[in-house]
Enzyme design. Sequence first.
Site, mmCIF file in Angstrom:
data_model
loop_
_atom_site.group_PDB
_atom_site.id
_atom_site.type_symbol
_atom_site.label_atom_id
_atom_site.label_comp_id
_atom_site.label_asym_id
_atom_site.label_seq_id
_atom_site.Cartn_x
_atom_site.Cartn_y
_atom_site.Cartn_z
ATOM 1 N N HIS A 21 0.656 -1.290 0.037
ATOM 2 C CA HIS A 21 -0.024 0.002 0.117
ATOM 3 C C HIS A 21 0.992 1.285 0.037
ATOM 4 C CE1 HIS A 21 1.242 -0.048 4.062
ATOM 5 N NE2 HIS A 21 0.581 -1.098 4.485
ATOM 6 N N GLY B 61 2.096 3.153 2.308
ATOM 7 C CA GLY B 61 2.982 3.059 3.335
ATOM 8 C C GLY B 61 4.118 2.333 2.888
ATOM 9 N N HIS B 62 4.182 1.203 2.187
ATOM 10 C CA HIS B 62 5.226 0.332 1.373
ATOM 11 C C HIS B 62 5.829 1.465 0.388
ATOM 12 C CE1 HIS B 62 2.584 -3.045 3.002
ATOM 13 N NE2 HIS B 62 3.870 -3.316 3.426
ATOM 14 N N GLN C 182 5.675 -15.592 12.598
ATOM 15 C CA GLN C 182 5.263 -14.249 13.349
ATOM 16 C C GLN C 182 3.645 -14.083 13.695
ATOM 17 O OE1 GLN C 182 6.883 -11.650 10.604
ATOM 18 N NE2 GLN C 182 5.250 -10.245 10.807
ATOM 19 N N GLN D 40 8.509 -3.032 16.397
ATOM 20 C CA GLN D 40 9.109 -3.633 15.575
ATOM 21 C C GLN D 40 10.421 -2.899 15.170
ATOM 22 O OE1 GLN D 40 7.613 -6.084 12.045
ATOM 23 N NE2 GLN D 40 7.998 -4.207 11.137
ATOM 24 N N SER E 36 -2.547 0.659 6.435
ATOM 25 C CA SER E 36 -2.023 -0.926 7.042
ATOM 26 C C SER E 36 -2.597 -1.871 6.072
ATOM 27 C CB SER E 36 -2.417 -1.201 8.419
ATOM 28 O OG SER E 36 -2.601 -2.506 8.641
ATOM 29 N N SER E 37 -1.987 -3.174 5.820
ATOM 30 C CA SER E 37 -2.625 -4.134 4.784
ATOM 31 C C SER E 37 -3.968 -4.470 5.428
ATOM 32 C CB SER E 37 -1.601 -5.210 4.854
ATOM 33 O OG SER E 37 -0.439 -4.917 4.361
#
Length: 299
Positions: free
Chosen positions: A47, A49-50, A74, A166, A198-199
């Site tokens: 998205h 963000g990436h 995870q 993270q 966010s995804s």
Amino acid sequence: MPDTADGPYDPFAMIRATTGPELHAALQGVRDAGGAIGFVPTMGALHHGHASLIETARRQCEAVVVSIFVNPRQFGPGEDFTNYPRPIEADLALCSDLDVDVAFVPTVEVMYPAGSETVVRVPELSRHLCGAARQGHFDGVATVVARLFGLVRPHRAYFGEKDHQQLKIIERMTGDLAIGVDIVPCPTVRESDGLAVSSRNAYLGNSERKQAASLHSAMMSALTAVRSGERSVTLLVDMIRREITAAGPCDIDYISIVDSETLADIDTIGGHARICLAVRIGSARLIDNVAVDAPDASG
Ligand code: PAF
């Protein structure tokens, strides 16, 4: 110009690598020429963000590698590993549009070959916030990122501040193990109403999507209170909780104000603090955080 099995030879076409040797071959030229390799690790479902991480890497490095790997280690039992979106063709098209040099799309066998058993753990930073509810999650993150760093051998790696915990864990791991990769934090990208991109926003229905904007607006209200002199973490957390629950049904995992570096809880605003929260709305577990900007906090 020679043709390839996939069509006419295009020296600028993005390379898709699946294995370590393919990845090393794709990066050999830039490495030999002394170029900087920038790396954006992702789980796909890319998205804006990436995209902003990739664009930053593109500006700063001679070659850009994006990995796409939904890391099973995870996800805890009952989490969304199976349903996690995997729009691989759209992801590869976006990478190509953003001028990524190599998309690394490994299989589980490439990431975790038979017999591999090493786990990377950053225990103190991992026990706070999301780590308290998601046992083992950050071990999975640190382990996969360490292996990705070993395979890609980047000079710089780009991580979003949206996943503040993270980011801190990866910084600590990289320093503790002298991995020699510069970690570049990148600002959270937000929708026009403040919701962090966010995804997992894809899981929100229409009314949930509107409600989700309350996470950011509640943190902004707390920041306004801090600027007006409020220093009590208990009162600020309460204020955030009330604003979020007033917006609609949700399940608050945590709302915490912590020291930005150690992630330990604080009682009074001061130094480098961070408001961090995780809230489930419908089937989406959303996380977000903002820095608490209180220049006069110690006074
Ligand atoms: O932030 C993510 O998407 C993942 O946690 C990461 C860093 C790609 C590791 O799987």
